[in-house]
Motif scaffolding. Structure first.
Motif: not given
Length: 867
Positions: A65-66, A69-70, A72
């Motif tokens: 998940s990180l 997000l990082a 994209r």
């Protein structure tokens, strides 16, 4: 009482009444060499392996998940990695949730939610002036009577929305025993529960001559989750409670905190006795294993032993925990993973495997088990049913106050089953809407005045609970498939047609003769009987005593306005008497149980592959008890072990017939004339059709066994050995044999080598793969149904056409429309006129205008997909 004493003799292991019910002993089976699938099941539920694996899984999900997000990443790319992992999210509840950190966080959040909803200083004081902690519901005055003047059930609200229960047994009149015996069901907050026990004593039992105290002798835990077990430690630490608390009961594999008395499926809980106050003389508590929400979940069935027959008004009280709620059921956290493909019945065929231990199937299987075990019970060696006999006599006490939310979820337009309301009888929708309105009203009262919506009855849940409605729909699929099998594939039908012609079939059946519970009895009739037989303790302003008649009583009565106006008009004109009007008013309620749109299979067609798959699933869910999630679970919980193939599941005929009767799908043991029978042929009832199916399946299996033994060199076949079978063996048969008989397939098919080996197979006629007659083999399969709806007589449609004359209603022709399935070809179809001329629909009132030179305009056939 002598009979009860004889049947409740303590067993050698200290349990009460274990000899009353003949239970299978799976624990005594030798440990075999586990197959690869069974070994994987053992690893799947092994905490030593799965706890770190699940922790690693949570870490991987967080890291991905990180990363998403990082960087994209596109959502569809990230979904490729997260989707298979998120389907395993229930592993967190099974392996990480039992930790002490999760316990502290969960209880703290629920207490914070309670204080934010009710307030920290909104508690009430007892007669002694002690401040009672705040509860989410006002319940201290409420109690349900089990045995008049002796045994009662009190609700104990706890935490945010949990509901525990206190079972009390008062001493007999004139007894020298001073105290009241108590058993607590699910304690999530000990301080609040003990304070409420004191307040219950002051409210209900302070007027007894001995001024008794309530002694807590046992705690029954339905499952291991912290909101149901967090109070066990505090109860053991309490100075007064620990003097009498002898046992904390839980499932044998459930790892309930501080459990001292593990129980198995079918076991009776030992009940306390102090002096002449013996609780085991009045009631019994049976354990029903329901492995779905958790692997070791237990439903406790409290039964009144004083009633000698169902006619005496015996009532079962079941404490379901999170396995079953009013209006829904608990999430199957510890069942097998159910994928979207498993849920999609459109992709299935009659040979598709069934995942009975996964998701929705595991929940429905447990619901069927609770219905069967709580409403019917076989005692001793008698082949008669002894139990509640009707769902109205089974009261359910769930572990949470979720009723309003679950019913609102069903009425939400975004719900996947929202559009199915129009396919159900109007009474189902109105009962669900009425129960939502009642529960919403009770739960929106001012603080400290909100009332509980539980207990409920299984008769009401069959209408309002989507899982029970799904079971009923599965029963309808099974009945439809059995009827079509009997008409086109049954050897018994063909033999009797050649020998005796159109003669009614036999009515001799052991199950039909000995069991009168198959006769259809309406819920209204049972409720009136319970009300007439009700002899409960009178209620007062501070002591509200309920029984089954109060819980089953309807708040709203729904009927068609036109019927009510007709009675009012006839009374006004003096055409009918008051008693005749009362009879008509009572019958009006039953009209909403009748569907306004009727459906049935298309005559002259066989069921589609999807419908045959649904019928086989219904056989498995209704005819077999839940199995353990692993082989060791089955041994420890006295449950059938899991099998590699669903075809090996053993199906009980008596169980299927009993559940169909409890769901209201049987009309009694009598010969009926079906709607689409030809030439006035008579058919047996569905119960006898099921018996014929079982008989032919047993016959096919014995014939196949004889053929196999004849081909075995050096062995002789003894036909008497194959025919010798006990009544239990006649009642049970493997699902695979039933499936082949239901599909008209023969068991002794040639091997693949003999089918395609030309030198060996050219000299002899190959045996057939199916026993279908040529005419039946040429019949097409269809998943559609004939839908009958008359706008002139439908109470919800006739206002549109302005139809008010009864004569016009009776003379109108019902309209049908035709819509063929997309997957069927156009070749070989009969014309509409030919189909109407030969179709049994004419018996339903469809006119055949072709003989008069008229057209068939206005008469159509509507074929829709099955539910």
């Amino acid at each position: 009482m002598a009979a009860n004493a004889a049947t409740n003799t303590p067993a050698d292991d200290g349990t009460i009444g274990t000899s009353m019910r003949k239970e299978p002993r799976y624990s005594s089976l030798p440990t075999p060499i586990l197959s690869w699938k069974q070994r994987m099941r053992e690893y799947r539920h092994n905490p030593c392996i799965m706890a770190p694996t699940t922790a690693l899984l949570v870490t991987v999900i967080a890291l991905l998940s990180l990363v998403g997000l990082a960087l994209r990443l596109p959502i569809f790319v990230l979904g490729l990695f997260l989707s298979p992992l998120m389907r395993r999210a229930p592993w967190f509840v099974e392996f990480i949730y039992p930790s002490s950190i999760a316990r502290s966080v969960h209880i703290a959040l629920m207490q914070w939610g309670l204080h934010s909803k009710v307030g920290r200083g909104s508690g009430i004081k007892g007669r002694s002036g002690r401040l009672i902690p705040p509860q989410h519901s006002r319940s201290v005055e409420q109690r349900t009577e089990v045995v008049r003047g002796r045994v009662y059930v009190h609700p104990i609200p706890q935490l945010l929305d949990n509901v525990g229960y206190l079972i009390v047994c008062c001493p007999p009149p004139g007894s020298r025993t001073s105290n009241v015996l108590g058993i607590m069901v699910d304690c999530g907050d000990a301080s609040s529960a003990l304070a409420q026990v004191e307040l219950i004593r002051d409210t209900h039992y302070s007027d007894l001559p001995s001024k008794p105290k309530i002694e807590i002798h046992a705690v029954l835990n339905t499952h291991k989750h912290h909101d149901h077990t967090a109070g066990n430690r505090a109860l053991l630490a309490d100075a007064e409670t620990t003097k009498t608390l002898k046992s904390i009961v839980g499932g044998a594999i459930e790892n309930v905190p501080y459990c001292t008395y593990p129980v198995k499926n079918g076991q009776r809980v030992p009940l306390p006795k102090v002096g002449d106050n013996d609780m085991s003389e009045l009631v019994e508590i049976e354990c029903i294993a329901v492995p779905s929400h958790t692997r070791g979940s237990i439903v406790y069935a409290l039964r009144n032993l004083l009633a000698q027959s169902p006619d005496a008004g015996i009532v079962s009280h079941i404490f379901t925990g999170d396995a079953m709620f009013s209006g829904g059921g608990g999430v199957a956290f510890e069942s097998d993973v159910e994928t979207a493909r498993d849920k999609n019945a459109a992709t299935k065929n009659r040979d598709s495997p069934i995942k009975l231990t996964a998701g929705r199937c595991s929940i429905e299987r447990c619901f069927a088990e609770v219905l069967f075990r709580s409403a019917t019970q076989i005692r001793g060696d008698r082949d008669v049913f002894f139990g509640s006999g009707h769902p109205s006599r089974v009261l359910m006490f769930p572990g949470h106050e979720y009723t309003a939310d679950l019913l609102l979820r069903q009425l939400d337009p975004s719900n996947e089953h929202h559009g199915h309301w129009t396919k159900l009888p109007p009474a189902i929708f109105f009962e669900t809407a009425a129960q939502y309105f009642i529960s919403s009203h009770r739960r929106t009262l001012p603080k400290n005045s909100r009332l509980l919506t539980v207990p409920s009855s299984l008769d009401r849940e069959i209408k309002t609970n989507p899982h029970f409605r799904a079971l009923k729909k599965r029963g309808e699929h099974l009945i439809s498939a059995v009827r079509i099998w009997y008409r086109y594939m049954s050897k018994t039908r063909r033999e009797e047609a050649h020998s005796v012609g159109n003669v009614a079939l036999r009515q001799s059946s052991s199950s039909l003769e000995n069991n009168k519970s198959f006769e259809s009895v309406s819920g209204a009739e049972v409720r009136r009987a319970l009300s007439a037989a009700s002899d409960k303790t009178p209620s007062t302003d501070i002591s509200w005593t309920m029984d089954a008649s109060d819980i089953n009583r309807s708040v709203f009565t729904t009927m068609y306005t036109s019927d009510l106006d007709s009675v009012i008009n006839d009374l006004h004109l003096g055409r009918i008497s008051g008693s005749a009007a009362a009879t008509r008013l009572r019958d009006m309620q039953k009209k909403l149980d009748e569907p306004v749109v009727t459906r049935r299979p298309i005559p002259g067609t066989l069921p589609s592959e999807k419908n045959m798959y649904l019928a086989v699933v219904a056989l498995a869910l209704l005819g077999s008890p839940p199995c353990g999630m692993t082989y060791s679970d089955g041994m420890n919980m006295n449950l059938p072990p899991p099998l590699d193939s669903s075809d090996q599941v053993v199906i009980s005929r008596g169980r299927i017939v009993s559940i169909l009767a409890l769901l209201g799908l049987l009309n009694g043991p009598k010969t009926i004339v079906p709607e689409d029978s030809k030439d006035g042929d008579t058919e047996p009832c569905i119960v006898e059709m099921i018996e014929i199916l079982w008989s032919e399946a047993h016959s096919d299996s014995q014939t196949s066994a004889v053929d196999d033994l004849e081909l075995t060199e050096g062995k002789e076949c003894n036909g008497t050995d194959l025919e010798d079978s006990s009544e239990d063996k006649d009642d049970e048969i493997e699902l695979g044999l039933l499936k082949m008989t239901l599909n008209g397939a023969v068991l002794n098919q040639p091997s693949w080598f003999s089918k395609y080996c030309l030198p060996c197979g050219s000299g002899a006629e190959p045996p057939p793969n199916t026993r279908l007659t040529p005419s039946v083999a040429r019949m097409r399969r269809s998943g559609g149904e004939l839908v009958r709806h008359d706008v002139h007589s439908c109470p919800m449609c006739r206002d549109v056409v302005g139809c008010v004359a009864p004569a016009l209603i009776s003379e109108d022709i019902p309209h049908f429309a035709e819509e063929q399935d997309d997957d069927e070809s156009d070749g070989g179809r009969e014309s509409l006129e030919e189909r109407l001329h030969h179709s049994p629909l004419i018996m339903e009132g469809v006119a055949d205008d072709s003989s008069d030179g008229g057209s068939t305009a206005g008469v159509e056939l509507q074929v829709i997909s099955s539910l």
